[in-house]
Write a protein that holds these residues in place. Sequence first.
Motif, PDB file in Angstrom:
ATOM      1  N   ARG A  93       9.221  25.073  34.088  1.00  0.00           N
ATOM      2  CA  ARG A  93      10.050  23.870  33.938  1.00  0.00           C
ATOM      3  C   ARG A  93       9.900  22.916  35.114  1.00  0.00           C
ATOM      4  O   ARG A  93      10.306  21.751  35.010  1.00  0.00           O
ATOM      5  N   LEU A  94       9.338  23.393  36.217  1.00  0.00           N
ATOM      6  CA  LEU A  94       9.132  22.533  37.385  1.00  0.00           C
ATOM      7  C   LEU A  94       7.740  21.905  37.412  1.00  0.00           C
ATOM      8  O   LEU A  94       7.496  20.994  38.203  1.00  0.00           O
ATOM      9  N   ILE A  95       6.837  22.367  36.552  1.00  0.00           N
ATOM     10  CA  ILE A  95       5.485  21.807  36.543  1.00  0.00           C
ATOM     11  C   ILE A  95       5.536  20.320  36.200  1.00  0.00           C
ATOM     12  O   ILE A  95       6.059  19.925  35.165  1.00  0.00           O
ATOM     13  N   GLY A  96       5.016  19.502  37.093  1.00  0.00           N
ATOM     14  CA  GLY A  96       4.956  18.070  36.853  1.00  0.00           C
ATOM     15  C   GLY A  96       6.305  17.404  36.748  1.00  0.00           C
ATOM     16  O   GLY A  96       6.415  16.331  36.136  1.00  0.00           O
ATOM     17  N   ILE A  97       7.343  17.971  37.349  1.00  0.00           N
ATOM     18  CA  ILE A  97       8.699  17.431  37.186  1.00  0.00           C
ATOM     19  C   ILE A  97       8.842  16.063  37.840  1.00  0.00           C
ATOM     20  O   ILE A  97       9.767  15.299  37.536  1.00  0.00           O
ATOM     21  N   ASP A  98       7.912  15.705  38.730  1.00  0.00           N
ATOM     22  CA  ASP A  98       7.971  14.402  39.399  1.00  0.00           C
ATOM     23  C   ASP A  98       7.113  13.353  38.696  1.00  0.00           C
ATOM     24  O   ASP A  98       6.714  12.365  39.306  1.00  0.00           O
ATOM     25  N   PHE A  99       6.841  13.561  37.395  1.00  0.00           N
ATOM     26  CA  PHE A  99       6.060  12.556  36.674  1.00  0.00           C
ATOM     27  C   PHE A  99       6.797  11.221  36.700  1.00  0.00           C
ATOM     28  O   PHE A  99       8.023  11.181  36.851  1.00  0.00           O
ATOM     29  N   PRO A 100       6.075  10.100  36.568  1.00  0.00           N
ATOM     30  CA  PRO A 100       6.702   8.776  36.718  1.00  0.00           C
ATOM     31  C   PRO A 100       7.919   8.589  35.819  1.00  0.00           C
ATOM     32  O   PRO A 100       7.964   9.091  34.688  1.00  0.00           O
ATOM     33  N   ILE A 101       8.875   7.857  36.311  1.00  0.00           N
ATOM     34  CA  ILE A 101      10.126   7.685  35.594  1.00  0.00           C
ATOM     35  C   ILE A 101       9.952   6.895  34.302  1.00  0.00           C
ATOM     36  O   ILE A 101      10.801   6.954  33.419  1.00  0.00           O
ATOM     37  N   SER A 102       8.840   6.162  34.194  1.00  0.00           N
ATOM     38  CA  SER A 102       8.621   5.387  32.976  1.00  0.00           C
ATOM     39  C   SER A 102       8.015   6.218  31.851  1.00  0.00           C
ATOM     40  O   SER A 102       7.881   5.728  30.728  1.00  0.00           O
ATOM     41  N   TYR A 103       7.623   7.472  32.137  1.00  0.00           N
ATOM     42  CA  TYR A 103       7.036   8.328  31.111  1.00  0.00           C
ATOM     43  C   TYR A 103       8.143   9.135  30.442  1.00  0.00           C
ATOM     44  O   TYR A 103       8.811   9.937  31.081  1.00  0.00           O
ATOM     45  N   GLY A 104       8.293   8.962  29.171  1.00  0.00           N
ATOM     46  CA  GLY A 104       9.339   9.673  28.444  1.00  0.00           C
ATOM     47  C   GLY A 104      10.471   8.729  28.108  1.00  0.00           C
ATOM     48  O   GLY A 104      10.983   8.013  28.973  1.00  0.00           O
ATOM     49  N   PRO A 105      10.912   8.701  26.848  1.00  0.00           N
ATOM     50  CA  PRO A 105      11.909   7.728  26.400  1.00  0.00           C
ATOM     51  C   PRO A 105      13.340   8.147  26.713  1.00  0.00           C
ATOM     52  O   PRO A 105      13.621   9.312  26.997  1.00  0.00           O
ATOM     53  N   ASP A 106      14.221   7.154  26.676  1.00  0.00           N
ATOM     54  CA  ASP A 106      15.677   7.357  26.699  1.00  0.00           C
ATOM     55  C   ASP A 106      16.227   7.862  28.024  1.00  0.00           C
ATOM     56  O   ASP A 106      17.416   8.150  28.129  1.00  0.00           O
ATOM     57  N   GLN A 107      15.387   7.986  29.060  1.00  0.00           N
ATOM     58  CA  GLN A 107      15.910   8.461  30.335  1.00  0.00           C
ATOM     59  C   GLN A 107      16.583   7.345  31.126  1.00  0.00           C
ATOM     60  O   GLN A 107      17.628   7.556  31.750  1.00  0.00           O
ATOM     61  N   GLU A 108      15.964   6.154  31.114  1.00  0.00           N
ATOM     62  CA  GLU A 108      16.515   5.051  31.902  1.00  0.00           C
ATOM     63  C   GLU A 108      17.964   4.724  31.525  1.00  0.00           C
ATOM     64  O   GLU A 108      18.812   4.609  32.423  1.00  0.00           O
ATOM     65  N   PRO A 109      18.295   4.570  30.239  1.00  0.00           N
ATOM     66  CA  PRO A 109      19.695   4.245  29.913  1.00  0.00           C
ATOM     67  C   PRO A 109      20.667   5.340  30.332  1.00  0.00           C
ATOM     68  O   PRO A 109      21.798   5.047  30.754  1.00  0.00           O
ATOM     69  N   THR A 110      20.264   6.596  30.223  1.00  0.00           N
ATOM     70  CA  THR A 110      21.153   7.696  30.603  1.00  0.00           C
ATOM     71  C   THR A 110      21.458   7.658  32.091  1.00  0.00           C
ATOM     72  O   THR A 110      22.624   7.780  32.511  1.00  0.00           O
ATOM     73  N   ILE A 111      20.406   7.476  32.902  1.00  0.00           N
ATOM     74  CA  ILE A 111      20.601   7.383  34.351  1.00  0.00           C
ATOM     75  C   ILE A 111      21.429   6.149  34.696  1.00  0.00           C
ATOM     76  O   ILE A 111      22.343   6.201  35.537  1.00  0.00           O
ATOM     77  N   VAL A 156      21.992  -1.315  43.755  1.00  0.00           N
ATOM     78  CA  VAL A 156      22.982  -2.373  43.547  1.00  0.00           C
ATOM     79  C   VAL A 156      23.035  -2.812  42.097  1.00  0.00           C
ATOM     80  O   VAL A 156      24.106  -2.965  41.521  1.00  0.00           O
ATOM     81  N   ASP A 157      21.892  -2.988  41.463  1.00  0.00           N
ATOM     82  CA  ASP A 157      21.858  -3.492  40.097  1.00  0.00           C
ATOM     83  C   ASP A 157      21.065  -2.519  39.231  1.00  0.00           C
ATOM     84  O   ASP A 157      19.866  -2.349  39.400  1.00  0.00           O
ATOM     85  N   VAL A 158      21.760  -1.882  38.305  1.00  0.00           N
ATOM     86  CA  VAL A 158      21.083  -0.939  37.410  1.00  0.00           C
ATOM     87  C   VAL A 158      21.072  -1.450  35.977  1.00  0.00           C
ATOM     88  O   VAL A 158      20.590  -0.766  35.081  1.00  0.00           O
ATOM     89  N   HIS A 159      21.602  -2.639  35.728  1.00  0.00           N
ATOM     90  CA  HIS A 159      21.615  -3.177  34.370  1.00  0.00           C
ATOM     91  C   HIS A 159      20.206  -3.418  33.839  1.00  0.00           C
ATOM     92  O   HIS A 159      19.973  -3.390  32.633  1.00  0.00           O
ATOM     93  N   ALA A 160      19.250  -3.647  34.762  1.00  0.00           N
ATOM     94  CA  ALA A 160      17.891  -3.967  34.324  1.00  0.00           C
ATOM     95  C   ALA A 160      17.215  -2.803  33.613  1.00  0.00           C
ATOM     96  O   ALA A 160      16.261  -3.007  32.865  1.00  0.00           O
ATOM     97  N   VAL A 161      17.705  -1.586  33.830  1.00  0.00           N
ATOM     98  CA  VAL A 161      17.033  -0.432  33.229  1.00  0.00           C
ATOM     99  C   VAL A 161      17.714   0.023  31.944  1.00  0.00           C
ATOM    100  O   VAL A 161      17.288   0.983  31.321  1.00  0.00           O
ATOM    101  N   LEU A 162      18.768  -0.633  31.530  1.00  0.00           N
ATOM    102  CA  LEU A 162      19.483  -0.208  30.325  1.00  0.00           C
ATOM    103  C   LEU A 162      18.675  -0.436  29.060  1.00  0.00           C
ATOM    104  O   LEU A 162      18.951   0.175  28.025  1.00  0.00           O
ATOM    105  N   ASP A 163      17.676  -1.322  29.115  1.00  0.00           N
ATOM    106  CA  ASP A 163      16.892  -1.597  27.904  1.00  0.00           C
ATOM    107  C   ASP A 163      15.709  -0.652  27.747  1.00  0.00           C
ATOM    108  O   ASP A 163      14.898  -0.809  26.845  1.00  0.00           O
ATOM    109  N   ASN A 164      15.608   0.367  28.634  1.00  0.00           N
ATOM    110  CA  ASN A 164      14.603   1.414  28.482  1.00  0.00           C
ATOM    111  C   ASN A 164      13.179   0.880  28.645  1.00  0.00           C
ATOM    112  O   ASN A 164      12.243   1.385  28.035  1.00  0.00           O
TER     113      ASN A 164
END
Length: 635
Positions: A29-47, A90-98
Amino acid sequence: MHPVIRDLLFRRPARYLIVVILAGGLWLRLIGIDFPISYGPDQEPTIARALLHLQGDLHPHFFSYPSFYSYFLALVFGIFSFISGSALPVDVHAVLDNTLSLYDPVSPLLQPYYLLGRGVTIAFSIGTIILVYLIGKRAYGNSTGIVAMLFLAMMPLHIRDSHYVAVDIPATFWVVLAAYFAVRATETSLAKWYLLSGVACGLAAGTKYPAGLAVSMPLLALAYSLFCDYRKTGRIPAISQSIARVALILSGLTVLAGLTIWFFRPGITAYMLSLIRSDTSPDGVIQIIKWSPAMLLIGGSFLPLVWWVQQKRSGVTTLLMALLLHPYTILTACATLLAFLVVVPYAILDPRAFLGGVYAEMMHSAQGHYGIDMAPTGLVYNRGIYFLLAGLPFSMGLPLYLVALGGLGAALFKRAGGDLVQGVFILSYYFVAGLNQIVFLRYMLPLLPFLSLLAARLLCIPLHSPSGYKRTFAVVSILVVSAYTALFAGTTTLRYASDTRDEVMPLLSSTFPKGTTVATTDFVNYSPSLDPNQFQMVKCPQGTFDIYALADCQADVVILTGMLFLRPYRDTQTFPSQQDGYEMFRSGKAGYRLIAVFERDYFNKEFYISLDPMYEGYYVSPIIEVYERVDSPRE
């Protein structure tokens, strides 16, 4: 049986083997856990929602998923920020659109929270493996518990989704926790286990709505206990008269609600339509209003009907009445509801937004999701069949899946307490999730721990046989299934360590000059993150579903990802023009030529692609094809 194997499987507890399994599961489960944050859907809005909670906005503003997980992440993030002394973005609204890019200025600020969020997911994942061991040990014995946790630790889908900041793995944890308390309830029939199981069910529903079906497990445990007592003594628990009166009053109120909806349908329909988003179909609301009076009338008449029948005869109907009005049933139901409302408070504070969000998610599930739904023709692509013939084999690996099916059949045939609780939950949850128009594999995650348990149960039965041949066969079977699953899981998971998208940027940088234009579609999560200082992005959203429009954007470089072109190839009858368009594009007739293909292999890949080609582009290492315009800048 060899003394070493006997010692590992039957010594209580087999501490070293358990530690090795947990360590191996953690490593996968730790293999490649630091892959870029833009890879994989639906993570940005959750964070982003979790960080907004920390900034004082507790309203989720989103109810397609419940709010418990974002609140939980906010708590973890708050503790991290306090200990580390780091300031929140400071501003996280920009990532709500995934659509966050790897090179967005917000990305480095969010990276620690992404890693922390993935760490939380892994913690829930490992916790689920431990719970599976505890359930297996209590219900079937230590050897079954160890084998079951081994199977879940290597389960490909469970490993894959443990890499994402999403609700599915945490929801699965709460479901399995509810099952553990339900198993304890079958052993002791103490009120505390029903209370704890109900709370866990409420937290499961507060993480993901369908996970609330876990409430069937403590209720079934109670029904099993009542039935066993009835078989032994012939007596049925007396029903409190006060509880019976309350039940009859609630029945009357339900009937009254049904009649009220019937007489005031136009006004109620208009109000319900005002709750939904403008981009969703109103047909669902109209159908709900149309059929809800009949459902309420039937439901409201059910308890009095059962009450009347049990006055005429004894047996099953009397047991049903005793179950419905049993104090433990009421305790479990109330605990589930209260726990859900505590972690999803805006279901009460803002019912309009809550109902609208739930309805939008229901309509999304019913209407489908382009490319990952039941649209194609053929036996596999039918509701109720798809996961059985395609989804679960890929999620588990074929040998383990076949053994789990055998274990499920044996459990339903044997009808013991723990077997029955798990088997009925598997069937009920599959009935709900398997009938959706959308077929995301993650919908099956809550079933995997129980399928692991039943598979381990079936394989471990011969270990207790006096026959040496049967014990040897059991050990060999466990080793063969484990070896295949490990190889399949390992080769699919290693793709995280070197994603195909990571290899595109060096190729483009070394091949094309600065300022080269690159076409981008709406599926940014499945495409490489390119440096805007090096390349000029040409947005072609219309090219997401139309390859002709993508070619018309006249960018120097076009990058095709499997999540784009595998969808029309999956459903050639519905999207023949898209398939023809991709064939034209690949032939060079659209003015582009192929210069590179990036693709990853894994064990038995051709077989699993034959079940459904969309597996190839499922979030990790999708196929990437890079095309350049014939008159590109490097000519």
